[in-house]
Structure formats: structure tokens, C-alpha cells
Scaffold this motif. Structure first.
Motif, PDB file in Angstrom:
ATOM      1  N   GLU A  40       0.866  -1.210   0.137  1.00 45.89           N
ATOM      2  CA  GLU A  40       0.097  -0.018   0.135  1.00 45.89           C
ATOM      3  C   GLU A  40       0.876   1.241  -0.158  1.00 45.89           C
ATOM      4  O   GLU A  40       0.379   2.396  -0.346  1.00 45.89           O
ATOM      5  N   ALA A  41       2.153   1.287   0.560  1.00 49.59           N
ATOM      6  CA  ALA A  41       2.802   2.251   0.433  1.00 49.59           C
ATOM      7  C   ALA A  41       3.229   2.528  -0.991  1.00 49.59           C
ATOM      8  O   ALA A  41       3.645   3.990  -1.099  1.00 49.59           O
ATOM      9  N   ARG A  42       3.286   1.783  -1.735  1.00 47.07           N
ATOM     10  CA  ARG A  42       3.706   1.838  -3.238  1.00 47.07           C
ATOM     11  C   ARG A  42       2.566   2.091  -4.351  1.00 47.07           C
ATOM     12  O   ARG A  42       2.710   2.564  -5.092  1.00 47.07           O
ATOM     13  N   HIS A  43       1.429   1.507  -3.701  1.00 51.77           N
ATOM     14  CA  HIS A  43       0.346   1.370  -4.574  1.00 51.77           C
ATOM     15  C   HIS A  43      -0.293   2.836  -5.082  1.00 51.77           C
ATOM     16  O   HIS A  43      -0.911   3.404  -4.329  1.00 51.77           O
TER      17      HIS A  43
END
Lengths: 252, 107
Positions: A40-43
Motif C-alpha cells: 500500500e505504500a507504493r500502490h
């Protein structure tokens, strides 16, 4: 006795090869894209989810409630909701997907003009609500009032269409897992939508994806929210029954 | 819509390596192709990214037109003392998006 033995072996293999096992969309992603979807940190789709949360809390007008004003904390009240769409609206008898239900709520309960299909706000809010059902199994109803919509959707899926004269099933049942040009053909379940699609550089709805499918076989592209795509969406959701919601997914 | 998400753990031990992960929402228009009407789409990209920690620069990056839309930037720093980490993305319109994160250092 060699021949019967090999025949028996063949009979054991055949059902597995023909009775299509429907696999979730993430199974067809490259390892890199699957990692992106799970982190989720990259999505990038999470940017839309965050925007959706803002819309959820925003008061639309002085005397009108925000989404949160009626529904409270989405993490609790919206959990599992997206797995049940599309569903038939009891009052109107129409088949509604999550986008159209949000629009209905906005017009009837908030007294506001509709966001418009594929508008940034509606995409964000849909992504935010669908996100609350992430990894929960799909559970749409196809009995009762939904039956005629389901039958129409199933017929659409198996009907040859367009200049290329292809049915959805010819790719997504018969050739799933094989390559079509640069990509792997999936089972065509819609559980990842609204999804962040690399081709769009943005989050888009299932109907936007279906329009691209229609264009691909050079068939009529139906409008966003059209009955044809809604019926198909119901069939796809039933086809994906038991599979986890992935929205917002990452797709090629 | 120019926006960003930042992921960083808010607390760290002195001397610990802290990772800061960011995704900015930006079209990153590279500016060398025509739209459907035949007009050139003007270049509009985030051209620089900068991070400071307690006022001191810890990371800087120049981005070119080949960088994808919604760029992901991750870097690390060493936790020295409690302070603000300020992140700045600047695009071709001259707008600078700023995000401030508090890093609390124990020990």
C-alpha cells in the motif's frame, strides 16, 4: 491393458482441462505487479482511496449529511458491501452496481447533482468503498429479481460479437492463461475494479475496461452504466463468487 | 490533482536507518506528442523533489520527462534527533507540494 489405462488417465485430465477453474486477477499478474498491488505504500491506487475518504467525509451542502453523516465509519459499515454488487434496487427494480448506488444515494439523500460516471470523485468514492471489502469473497445474488439480468449477462458473455466475431468466453474461458500479444489472458473477473491500470496511469471503472474489451474485438462500445454492461458485470461477479475482492487492484 | 502519500514509521532509535516512501499523484506529461485534436500537449512534470530533516537537506532528485506518471520515490536517512522531515515536489507550473512528517527519536 495399456490402452484402457491411458484412456482412464485421459479422462482424469480432461475435466480439469475443460471445466474452467476461475482464478483471481492477481494470479495473472507478473510478480512485480502483484508486489505493487500488495504494497500500500507504493500502490498508486491508494491515492484515489485517500481522495475517496475525503469525499466520504465532505458535507455536500449546509443542510445535507455527508456519507459519513449517515453511514459512519466506512471501515465498519461498508465492510463487505462491494462484494454484493451489482444488486437489484428494490424500489425501482433496476440493476445497480456500486457506482450507480452511490449516485442514487447522492441524488436522493444528499440532494446533489450526480458526480457523473467516471468522474474523479465517483471513482475515488467507489475505490474507497470497494477497498473496505478487500480480500473478502464475492457473494452476489442471482436469484429472484436478479435472475433476468443474470441470464442476459450470461448470454452476452457467450455471444460472438464485433468484426472479430469473438465471444468473451473464447478468450476468458477457452484461452485464459495463454498470451495475447504482450499480456496474459485472465479469466476476466471484475474483482479488481475500480483498478489502477498502467495503460491509463489512473484508476478507472470496470465499464471503462469493458469498453476497451469491446473496442478490442471491434464491437459496439456501450455507454458507462449501460444495461448491457451492468448485466455482464453481474454475470462476471457471479463467475467470481468466492474469489477475493482486490479493488483497487493494479492491472496492465 | 497534485497530491502525495508518504509512508514512514513515526518513531526510531538514535542511529537507526529510516525509510521514507512516497507516491505523488501527477500526470507527468512529457510534452512531445499531440493530442487527438493535433495540438501538442504541453510538458507538465514534477521536475524536482527535495527532502530536509531538521532544516538540513538529506535527499534531492531531479526528474526528467521519462519518469512515469504518479512517481514513486523512496530513500533512507539516519535518525539523529527528533525533528520534522519536510518533503517538497515542484512541477512545471511552479507549484510546490509540501508534506511534513514528525520523526521522534528515542535514546
Amino acid at each position: 491393458m495399456r490402452l484402457p489405462a491411458s484412456l482412464a488417465a485421459l479422462l482424469l485430465i480432461l475435466p480439469a482441462a475443460t471445466a474452467a477453474e476461475i482464478r483471481p486477477g492477481r494470479d495473472f499478474l507478473s510478480p512485480e505487479l502483484r508486489a505493487l498491488q500488495e504494497d500500500e505504500a507504493r500502490h498508486p491506487g491508494m491515492l484515489w482511496v485517500e481522495q475517496g475518504e475525503e469525499v466520504w467525509r465532505r458535507t455536500p451542502a449546509l443542510d445535507k449529511p455527508s456519507c459519513a453523516g449517515c453511514h459512519g465509519d466506512a471501515a465498519g459499515t461498508m465492510r463487505g458491501v462491494a462484494t454484493r454488487y451489482p444488486m437489484v434496487d428494490r424500489a425501482s427494480g433496476r440493476l445497480l452496481n456500486l457506482e450507480l448506488r452511490i449516485e442514487q444515494c447522492r441524488m436522493e439523500r444528499q440532494g446533489q447533482p450526480a458526480f457523473g460516471y467516471e468522474s474523479p470523485e465517483l471513482l475515488a468514492l467507489t475505490a474507497y468503498i470497494a477497498y473496505q471489502s478487500r480480500s473478502l469473497p464475492m457473494t452476489v445474488r442471482i436469484d429472484g429479481a436478479a435472475a433476468p439480468f443474470f441470464d442476459a449477462g450470461r448470454a452476452f458473455f457467450h455471444e460472438r460479437q464485433g468484426q472479430l466475431n469473438l465471444a468473451c468466453s473464447q478468450c476468458h474461458d477457452d484461452n485464459a492463461g495463454r498470451r495475447l500479444r504482450g499480456d496474459v489472458i485472465s479469466n476476466g473477473v471484475g474483482t479488481g475494479f475500480p483498478a489502477y491500470r498502467l495503460e491509463w496511469n489512473a484508476v478507472g471503472s470496470l465499464h471503462r475496461r469493458l469498453r476497451a474489451c469491446s473496442l478490442g474485438v471491434r464491437a459496439v462500445q456501450f455507454d458507462y452504466g449501460s444495461p448491457d454492461y451492468l448485466n455482464l458485470e453481474l454475470y462476471l461477479a457471479w463467475r467470481a463468487r468466492g474469489l477475493p475482492m482486490e479493488a483497487p487492484a493494479v492491472r496492465r | 490533482m497534485f497530491n502525495a502519500r508518504v509512508t514512514m514509521k513515526p518513531e526510531a532509535a538514535k542511529g537507526e536507518i529510516v525509510e521514507i516512501r512516497t507516491v505523488a499523484r501527477h500526470p507527468m506529461e512529457r510534452g512531445n506528442y499531440p493530442d487527438a485534436a493535433g495540438r501538442m500537449v504541453p510538458r507538465m512534470i514534477i521536475h524536482s523533489f527535495r527532502a530536509t530533516y531538521g532544516g538540513e537537506e538529506i535527499f534531492r532528485m531531479e526528474l526528467g520527462p521519462g519518469v512515469s506518471a504518479n512517481p514513486y520515490i523512496a530513500f533512507t536517512t539516519v535518525a539523529t534527533e527528533t525533528g520534522d522531515i519536510v518533503l517538497e515536489w515542484t512541477d512545471d507550473s511552479g507549484f510546490t507540494l509540501t508534506r511534513t512528517l514528525r520523526l521522534t527519536v528515542a535514546g
